[in-house]
Design a protein around this motif. Structure first.
Motif: not given
Ligand code: SF4
Length: 227
Positions: A54-55, A99-102, A111-113, A224-225
């Motif tokens: 994600c960005p 954690p939003n997981g986009c 996966g990496f958070q 916002e995301c």
């Protein structure tokens, strides 16, 4: 320096090509050169080197970590190590900066958070590591949490995971299938020592996020995301 504008390059090529905006094989080399000049010529599509994120903190107000920095670091590492790419094949890596997981890290082979831990009064960027997620005809399968690792150690964790698959797989078993079935407790044991970061062992780089050059701090803001 004037950067090439990908959209213009592609549009020009398409107009030069054929009615209906089809890309003929004759112009593919020139089109590739233009895309490469715009920074879009990396190989490895459909392999583990095709890391997505994600960005993250580069553009998102909700981010914890600089997920694109990790994405670039892992992608560069894998492009320098074709042996790892050959071993892991099409195993997917996906990264989210919070954690939003986009970045859809939940459904990645690995996966990496993004997250944060405190070491004394300083902040260390870290990542949850999840293994065994994926999407197939049966639907989506969430990965399982195997570790929380300082950002600077993620490449080492990735190498261990790829080596673990190579050593323990059944005949012909893909990395995606392997991490889907392996006991997560065994993966936790494999990565356990990478989790521990004692103050006396920490180096300055541990407090700087990947892709950044100043001390890490979490600056989530109202908004916002960005996805
Ligand atoms: S809100 Fe979405 S885009 Fe922003 S850091 Fe979190 S996962 Fe990434």
């Amino acid at each position: 320096m004037v950067l090439p504008r990908p959209r213009d390059c592609v549009t020009a090529s398409l107009h030069d090509s054929a009615p209906g905006h089809e890309v003929t094989s004759a112009i593919v080399p020139a089109l590739y050169r233009q895309l490469a000049a715009a920074g879009l010529g990396h190989g490895g599509a459909g392999t583990i080197a095709d890391v997505t994120s994600c960005p993250g903190a580069e553009a998102c107000k909700l981010a914890v970590t600089q997920s694109r920095g990790l994405g670039r670091a892992l992608s560069d590492h894998l492009h320098e190590r074709p042996d790892l790419v050959e071993s892991a094949g099409a195993l997917s890596i996906k990264i989210s900066g919070c954690p939003n997981g986009c970045g859809q890290h939940h459904i990645a082979g690995i996966g990496f958070q993004g997250s944060v831990r405190k070491l004394g009064d300083r902040a260390v960027p870290q990542y949850f590591v999840m293994v065994g997620g994926g999407v197939d005809e049966a639907g989506a399968r969430f990965g399982r949490i195997a570790a929380k690792i300082p950002a600077r150690r993620v490449a080492e964790a990735l190498e261990r995971l790829i080596a673990y698959h190579a050593a323990e797989r059944r005949s012909g078993e893909s990395a995606a299938a392997f991490f889907g079935r392996v006991e997560v407790e065994r993966v936790k044991a494999l990565l356990l020592d990478l989790e521990t970061l004692r103050p006396e062992d920490a180096v300055d780089a541990d407090f700087v996020d990947l892709g950044e050059d100043s001390a890490f701090k979490v600056e989530t803001m109202a908004g916002e995301c960005s996805v």
